[in-house]
Design a protein around this motif. Structure first.
Motif, PDB file in Angstrom:
ATOM      1  N   CYS A 147     -10.991  29.521  63.631  1.00  0.00           N
ATOM      2  CA  CYS A 147      -9.996  28.496  63.938  1.00  0.00           C
ATOM      3  C   CYS A 147     -10.437  27.092  63.543  1.00  0.00           C
ATOM      4  N   PHE A 148     -11.717  26.896  63.240  1.00  0.00           N
ATOM      5  CA  PHE A 148     -12.208  25.564  62.925  1.00  0.00           C
ATOM      6  C   PHE A 148     -13.015  25.600  61.640  1.00  0.00           C
ATOM      7  N   LYS A 149     -12.812  24.597  60.792  1.00  0.00           N
ATOM      8  CA  LYS A 149     -13.602  24.473  59.571  1.00  0.00           C
ATOM      9  C   LYS A 149     -15.016  23.992  59.884  1.00  0.00           C
ATOM     10  N   ARG A 150     -15.086  22.951  60.702  1.00  0.00           N
ATOM     11  CA  ARG A 150     -16.382  22.371  61.041  1.00  0.00           C
ATOM     12  C   ARG A 150     -16.271  21.659  62.380  1.00  0.00           C
ATOM     13  N   VAL A 151     -17.421  21.492  62.991  1.00  0.00           N
ATOM     14  CA  VAL A 151     -17.534  20.733  64.241  1.00  0.00           C
ATOM     15  C   VAL A 151     -18.681  19.739  64.059  1.00  0.00           C
ATOM     16  N   THR A 152     -18.400  18.468  64.280  1.00  0.00           N
ATOM     17  CA  THR A 152     -19.400  17.412  64.120  1.00  0.00           C
ATOM     18  C   THR A 152     -19.755  16.852  65.490  1.00  0.00           C
ATOM     19  N   ILE A 153     -21.026  16.913  65.822  1.00  0.00           N
ATOM     20  CA  ILE A 153     -21.524  16.423  67.111  1.00  0.00           C
ATOM     21  C   ILE A 153     -22.387  15.191  66.841  1.00  0.00           C
ATOM     22  N   THR A 154     -22.037  14.085  67.495  1.00  0.00           N
ATOM     23  CA  THR A 154     -22.783  12.842  67.321  1.00  0.00           C
ATOM     24  C   THR A 154     -23.463  12.485  68.638  1.00  0.00           C
ATOM     25  N   LEU A 155     -24.795  12.463  68.633  1.00  0.00           N
ATOM     26  CA  LEU A 155     -25.580  12.109  69.811  1.00  0.00           C
ATOM     27  C   LEU A 155     -25.807  10.599  69.855  1.00  0.00           C
ATOM     28  N   ASP A 156     -26.409  10.147  70.960  1.00  0.00           N
ATOM     29  CA  ASP A 156     -26.738   8.728  71.103  1.00  0.00           C
ATOM     30  C   ASP A 156     -27.850   8.380  70.113  1.00  0.00           C
ATOM     31  N   LYS A 157     -27.534   7.466  69.218  1.00  0.00           N
ATOM     32  CA  LYS A 157     -28.486   7.129  68.160  1.00  0.00           C
ATOM     33  C   LYS A 157     -29.737   6.459  68.711  1.00  0.00           C
ATOM     34  N   ARG A 158     -29.631   5.790  69.854  1.00  0.00           N
ATOM     35  CA  ARG A 158     -30.798   5.146  70.445  1.00  0.00           C
ATOM     36  C   ARG A 158     -31.785   6.165  71.004  1.00  0.00           C
ATOM     37  N   ASP A 197     -12.526  19.893  63.325  1.00  0.00           N
ATOM     38  CA  ASP A 197     -11.633  20.001  62.160  1.00  0.00           C
ATOM     39  C   ASP A 197     -10.987  21.375  62.186  1.00  0.00           C
ATOM     40  N   VAL A 198      -9.695  21.402  62.475  1.00  0.00           N
ATOM     41  CA  VAL A 198      -8.969  22.665  62.632  1.00  0.00           C
ATOM     42  C   VAL A 198      -8.772  23.319  61.275  1.00  0.00           C
ATOM     43  N   ASN A 199      -8.928  24.630  61.247  1.00  0.00           N
ATOM     44  CA  ASN A 199      -8.739  25.410  60.023  1.00  0.00           C
ATOM     45  C   ASN A 199      -7.288  25.892  59.972  1.00  0.00           C
ATOM     46  N   TYR A 200      -6.424  25.088  59.332  1.00  0.00           N
ATOM     47  CA  TYR A 200      -5.008  25.448  59.241  1.00  0.00           C
ATOM     48  C   TYR A 200      -4.797  26.433  58.092  1.00  0.00           C
ATOM     49  N   VAL A 304      -3.219  26.118  67.647  1.00  0.00           N
ATOM     50  CA  VAL A 304      -3.638  26.691  66.361  1.00  0.00           C
ATOM     51  C   VAL A 304      -2.606  27.724  65.938  1.00  0.00           C
ATOM     52  N   ASP A 305      -2.576  28.004  64.634  1.00  0.00           N
ATOM     53  CA  ASP A 305      -1.673  29.020  64.072  1.00  0.00           C
ATOM     54  C   ASP A 305      -2.381  30.366  64.056  1.00  0.00           C
ATOM     55  N   VAL A 306      -1.742  31.363  64.658  1.00  0.00           N
ATOM     56  CA  VAL A 306      -2.312  32.704  64.760  1.00  0.00           C
ATOM     57  C   VAL A 306      -1.348  33.679  64.087  1.00  0.00           C
ATOM     58  N   PRO A 307      -1.829  34.530  63.153  1.00  0.00           N
ATOM     59  CA  PRO A 307      -0.944  35.537  62.539  1.00  0.00           C
ATOM     60  C   PRO A 307      -0.396  36.496  63.584  1.00  0.00           C
ATOM     61  N   LEU A 308       0.815  36.944  63.370  1.00  0.00           N
ATOM     62  CA  LEU A 308       1.437  37.889  64.282  1.00  0.00           C
ATOM     63  C   LEU A 308       0.631  39.183  64.341  1.00  0.00           C
TER      64      LEU A 308
END
Length: 420
Positions: A147-158, A197-200, A304-308
């Protein structure tokens, strides 16, 4: 000797042998090598005259042909549907929480750590999300990685200056997974930024402000955007009366295309710069290092779009070969029965012709057999009446043929015709 191509002439009437074979048909080496075609399922007109009940069988054949044509059309429709399966919107629930270890007890040598876990599954209709987290996922539904192309996780840069950005992509997953986790060392709470990022399927695009104002939609796939433009042109009767492949642009269309007239085939190319990737879904999660485990449990609903589910049954229907084997066995039985009916008809014609006129039938039979014998032996071109005249033996080839006959070598130890 035979010269040229021999073309056997078809006699006016040929009796049929009692075994069902045409006893007057020429038997040549070429006809022996010819592969026999499978017996058809059609009854000839002669059989129909003998069996009035065969009219019902003919009607059944016509009905079968119509059914086969309808089934073929439906199979084509199903195959097209399988290539572009219809989808329904389902709620995909994403669970985000974290666990932690060694945050208070520092007696051992293990450093304090925390683990961020992201899981997700399709929600069944009418089921609470908290209860769905405890249930087994439906194997018919796509998993998190589908269902998702990618997942981006941003931590505390400090706190994590070196590797504060973590990227997960479904293309790197060897098999579908229901989620993933991120583990790091640390003893301070902070806020994590997560982008999904949703995988449409098919791929969706975000429309430009001008195109959004024209169609009233913000994100859609390319084919539906083009269809919406066509409906807009049709509803406002903007199609060119002299050339239907063109349409006139009103003020709204001119904002999008920048032209007064447009060709339909150019719409897909022209709207490309009005389309952009849809923005990711962004959530904030607080990493908690105290209290109960799991900590900071939160769930987010994403459409999300799911096939029947019927697509799987349709695939199994097309892949099933048991029914086709049974139909082929029935067709083979029908062919064998039709072949036997034709053989009995030929036997009947043979004995019926003999009973009606025995003398003429026997004479025709002998004449037919004589012609067939000549065809088999290769003497079909000889003419007995011509050979009775003396002119036949005055031809140039006769002298050469006589010399060859008189001087040929003896065979089987016997003297030749020229010996004394």
């Amino acid at each position: 000797m035979l010269s040229g191509k021999r073309v056997p002439q078809k006699p006016p009437a040929r009796p049929v042998g009692p075994t069902g074979n045409n006893i007057m048909s020429p038997i040549t080496p070429g006809s022996r090598r010819k592969k026999q075609k499978p017996q058809e399922k059609l009854l000839s007109g002669k059989v129909a005259k003998i069996l009035p009940e065969s009219a019902l069988y003919t009607q059944l054949l016509e009905f079968e042909s119509r059914v086969d044509a309808a089934l073929t059309r439906k199979k084509v429709d199903i195959q097209v549907a399988l290539k572009n399966p219809p989808c329904v919107q389902k709620t995909f629930c994403v669970y985000v929480f974290n666990t932690f270890d060694n945050q208070t007890q520092r007696a051992n040598a293990d450093p304090p750590t925390w683990t961020l876990k992201i899981l997700g599954r399709i929600l069944e209709d009418g089921i609470d999300p908290e209860q769905a987290a405890l249930m087994k996922p439906n194997p018919m539904y796509p998993k998190f990685s589908n269902c998702f192309k990618r997942v981006t996780i941003t931590l505390d840069k400090r706190l994590y200056p070196e590797n504060h950005t973590i990227l997960w992509e479904n293309s790197r997953s060897a098999a579908p997974v229901e989620g993933f986790e991120v583990k790091r060392k640390g003893d301070k709470e902070f806020v994590v930024n997560i982008q999904f990022d949703v995988n449409y399927t098919p791929e969706k695009f975000k429309l430009s402000p001008a195109l959004t104002e024209l169609l009233g939609i913000e994100a859609e796939n390319r084919s539906r955007i083009i269809a919406a433009i066509w409906h807009y042109v049709k509803a406002r009767k903007l199609q060119n009366a002299y050339d239907p492949t063109f349409f006139n642009c009103d003020a709204q269309l001119q904002k999008v295309f920048g032209e007064e007239t447009m060709k339909f085939t150019m719409v897909s190319e022209k709207i490309s710069h009005h389309l952009s990737p849809p923005p990711p879904i962004e959530v904030q999660h607080q990493i908690k290092l105290s209290g109960g485990i799991p900590a900071g449990n939160a769930c987010y609903d994403i459409l999300v779009d799911v096939p029947l589910q019927i697509q799987r049954e349709l695939s199994m229907l097309l892949a099933s070969t048991e029914k086709s084997k049974e139909i082929e066995a029935c067709d083979e039985g029908i062919r064998a029965a039709i072949k036997k009916i034709h053989e009995h008809r030929k036997r009947r014609a043979f004995f019926l012709g003999f009973s009606q006129s025995p003398v003429e039938f026997i004479n025709a039979l002998i004449e037919s057999q004589s012609r067939d014998l000549k065809h088999v032996s290769g003497e079909a071109s000889r003419n007995a009446e011509t050979e009775r005249h003396s002119d036949f033996f005055n031809q140039p080839w006769v002298e050469d043929a006589v010399i060859r006959y008189l001087t040929r070598k003896p065979a089987n130890g016997h003297d030749g015709p020229g010996s004394t």
